[in-house]
Write a protein that holds these residues in place. Structure first.
Motif, mmCIF file in Angstrom:
data_model
loop_
_atom_site.group_PDB
_atom_site.id
_atom_site.type_symbol
_atom_site.label_atom_id
_atom_site.label_comp_id
_atom_site.label_asym_id
_atom_site.label_seq_id
_atom_site.Cartn_x
_atom_site.Cartn_y
_atom_site.Cartn_z
ATOM 1 N N MET A 55 0.823 -1.199 0.000
ATOM 2 C CA MET A 55 0.000 0.000 0.000
ATOM 3 C C MET A 55 0.863 1.257 0.000
ATOM 4 O O MET A 55 0.505 2.296 -0.519
ATOM 5 N N PHE A 56 2.054 1.166 0.611
ATOM 6 C CA PHE A 56 2.945 2.311 0.718
ATOM 7 C C PHE A 56 4.292 1.954 0.091
ATOM 8 O O PHE A 56 5.082 1.226 0.663
ATOM 9 N N ASP A 57 4.562 2.486 -1.104
ATOM 10 C CA ASP A 57 5.809 2.198 -1.784
ATOM 11 C C ASP A 57 6.902 3.200 -1.422
ATOM 12 O O ASP A 57 8.080 2.947 -1.640
ATOM 13 N N ASN A 58 6.506 4.360 -0.899
ATOM 14 C CA ASN A 58 7.473 5.371 -0.515
ATOM 15 C C ASN A 58 8.205 4.934 0.751
ATOM 16 O O ASN A 58 7.599 4.719 1.790
ATOM 17 N N ALA A 59 9.538 4.822 0.666
ATOM 18 C CA ALA A 59 10.326 4.279 1.779
ATOM 19 C C ALA A 59 10.178 5.113 3.045
ATOM 20 O O ALA A 59 10.056 4.571 4.155
ATOM 21 N N ALA A 60 10.182 6.426 2.909
ATOM 22 C CA ALA A 60 10.064 7.299 4.083
ATOM 23 C C ALA A 60 8.705 7.140 4.747
ATOM 24 O O ALA A 60 8.585 7.142 5.976
ATOM 25 N N GLU A 61 7.671 7.008 3.924
ATOM 26 C CA GLU A 61 6.317 6.852 4.458
ATOM 27 C C GLU A 61 6.169 5.519 5.169
ATOM 28 O O GLU A 61 5.559 5.426 6.236
ATOM 29 N N VAL A 62 6.737 4.470 4.574
ATOM 30 C CA VAL A 62 6.721 3.148 5.208
ATOM 31 C C VAL A 62 7.414 3.206 6.561
ATOM 32 O O VAL A 62 6.898 2.713 7.573
ATOM 33 N N ASP A 63 8.583 3.832 6.598
ATOM 34 C CA ASP A 63 9.353 3.911 7.838
ATOM 35 C C ASP A 63 8.593 4.680 8.914
ATOM 36 O O ASP A 63 8.579 4.288 10.091
ATOM 37 N N GLN A 64 7.936 5.756 8.522
ATOM 38 C CA GLN A 64 7.159 6.550 9.476
ATOM 39 C C GLN A 64 5.994 5.749 10.052
ATOM 40 O O GLN A 64 5.743 5.785 11.264
ATOM 41 N N LYS A 65 5.291 5.061 9.165
ATOM 42 C CA LYS A 65 4.162 4.243 9.617
ATOM 43 C C LYS A 65 4.620 3.154 10.586
ATOM 44 O O LYS A 65 3.997 2.909 11.623
ATOM 45 N N LEU A 66 5.710 2.477 10.235
ATOM 46 C CA LEU A 66 6.227 1.416 11.101
ATOM 47 C C LEU A 66 6.703 1.981 12.439
ATOM 48 O O LEU A 66 6.480 1.368 13.490
ATOM 49 N N GLU A 67 7.350 3.139 12.399
ATOM 50 C CA GLU A 67 7.852 3.745 13.634
ATOM 51 C C GLU A 67 6.705 4.094 14.578
ATOM 52 O O GLU A 67 6.829 3.951 15.809
ATOM 53 N N GLU A 68 5.581 4.520 14.032
ATOM 54 C CA GLU A 68 4.404 4.811 14.866
ATOM 55 C C GLU A 68 3.913 3.547 15.565
ATOM 56 O O GLU A 68 3.519 3.585 16.739
ATOM 57 N N ILE A 69 3.937 2.422 14.846
ATOM 58 C CA ILE A 69 3.503 1.155 15.452
ATOM 59 C C ILE A 69 4.507 0.697 16.502
ATOM 60 O O ILE A 69 4.126 0.213 17.574
ATOM 61 N N VAL A 70 5.809 0.861 16.209
ATOM 62 C CA VAL A 70 6.851 0.520 17.190
ATOM 63 C C VAL A 70 6.613 1.292 18.487
ATOM 64 O O VAL A 70 6.651 0.726 19.590
ATOM 65 N N LYS A 71 6.355 2.606 18.370
ATOM 66 C CA LYS A 71 6.128 3.439 19.555
ATOM 67 C C LYS A 71 4.884 2.990 20.318
ATOM 68 O O LYS A 71 4.858 3.032 21.558
ATOM 69 N N SER A 72 3.855 2.550 19.591
ATOM 70 C CA SER A 72 2.630 2.107 20.266
ATOM 71 C C SER A 72 2.881 0.834 21.074
ATOM 72 O O SER A 72 2.332 0.666 22.168
ATOM 73 N N PHE A 73 3.714 -0.069 20.555
ATOM 74 C CA PHE A 73 4.081 -1.255 21.327
ATOM 75 C C PHE A 73 4.891 -0.861 22.556
ATOM 76 O O PHE A 73 4.633 -1.342 23.671
ATOM 77 N N LYS A 74 5.859 0.006 22.368
ATOM 78 C CA LYS A 74 6.716 0.404 23.486
ATOM 79 C C LYS A 74 5.929 1.135 24.564
ATOM 80 O O LYS A 74 6.254 1.029 25.756
ATOM 81 N N SER A 75 4.876 1.860 24.154
ATOM 82 C CA SER A 75 4.039 2.548 25.146
ATOM 83 C C SER A 75 3.271 1.563 26.019
ATOM 84 O O SER A 75 2.802 1.911 27.104
ATOM 85 N N HIS A 76 3.143 0.321 25.532
ATOM 86 C CA HIS A 76 2.515 -0.747 26.316
ATOM 87 C C HIS A 76 3.557 -1.583 27.066
ATOM 88 O O HIS A 76 3.238 -2.640 27.618
ATOM 89 N N GLY A 77 4.803 -1.119 27.048
ATOM 90 C CA GLY A 77 5.857 -1.835 27.758
ATOM 91 C C GLY A 77 6.382 -3.048 27.022
ATOM 92 O O GLY A 77 6.941 -3.966 27.637
#
Length: 276
Positions: A55-77
């Motif tokens: 869905m997201f071919d732009n590398a920067a956009e992919v990285d941003q989306k993934l980083e948001e999910i990483v942060k959401s996991f870390k916010s749950h410890g």
């Protein structure tokens, strides 16, 4: 169970699997690897004839989306990192499993309707045919609830006791009850199969140090109808199946089976390998 990998494509199906995993991972205290393939290629065969480019071919956009999910996991410890790959999905998944020493893969599906037509249906097939670790499949309609009842559907294959040993490890983390279930579809063989279940119970009692486990043989016209009744009557939170043939998972989620297997539209399914 230390490391779990989850393929992410930012779809509704993927997002639901991510939400489920947040609760699941917090209980078992594992490390999560988010896996994204920017060009997801599914090898064509008689059922799967699809190429998915993401869905997201732009590398920067992919990285941003993934980083948001990483942060959401870390916010749950929950410890979490991301991995992006480009190439053949099967090869990249297999390599990631080796690189990160993955113990389990969590993936989503659309459930019983149109399962083989969407990315996470084809991904589930591709993953399971190329890795040896267990795969936990989360239907898109499934909301997380604490795992208190685990049903293991057995057909008395060699290696059941090893599979049950792994299920017991998971059950301990949730303090869950395990129900070992076999559906008899031939009344003339009921006594024989009931005896085989007793043998399995005796064998596992000697090898498993887990007491919250029961064994159940019931008769029904079809295996899926029998499983559906057991799942409903026992209030099952997780279904476990083991496979010995490579094409098991593809057959399991084929159109004909998913229509019968209504429970898979709402209950997570853990599929593991026999004789690992």
């Amino acid at each position: 169970m230390k490391n779990i990998l989850i393929p992410v494509d930012f779809s509704e199906v993927s997002a639901n699997a991510v939400e489920y995993l947040k609760h699941f991972a917090r209980t078992i205290k594992c490390h999560v690897v988010l896996f994204h393939n920017s060009k997801l290629v599914v090898v064509a065969n008689e059922m799967l004839d699809t190429v998915y480019t993401g869905m997201f071919d732009n590398a920067a956009e992919v990285d941003q989306k993934l980083e948001e999910i990483v942060k959401s996991f870390k916010s749950h410890g929950i410890s979490c990192e991301k991995q992006v790959a480009v190439g053949l999905l099967a090869d990249d998944i297999k390599q990631a499993v080796a690189d990160f020493k993955i113990d389990m893969i969590v993936t989503g599906t659309s459930g019983a309707s149109g399962l083989d037509g969407l990315f996470f249906g084809t991904t589930s097939v591709t993953i399971f045919e190329h890795v040896s670790c267990p795969v936990l499949v989360i239907p898109v309609k499934c909301n997380y609830r604490s795992i208190k009842k685990i049903l293991y559907a057995t057909d008395f294959k060699k290696g059941d006791e090893k599979v049950l040993e792994k299920i017991c490890t998971l059950a301990r983390m949730f303090e869950a009850e395990i129900i070992v279930s076999h559906i008899n579809t031939d009344a003339e063989k009921f006594t024989e199969e009931d005896s085989r279940m007793d043998q399995l119970a005796d064998l596992t009692a000697a090898e498993l140090s887990y007491n919250n486990i029961s064994y159940n043989v019931t008769h029904d016209e079809s295996v899926f109808d029998g499983l559906e009744k057991n799942i409903t009557s026992f209030y099952v939170d997780l279904i476990c199946m083991a496979k010995s043939e490579k094409r098991f998972f593809k057959k399991l989620i084929s159109k004909s089976n998913t229509r019968e297997m209504a429970f898979h539209s709402r209950i997570p399914l853990l599929v593991t390998h026999l004789n690992e």
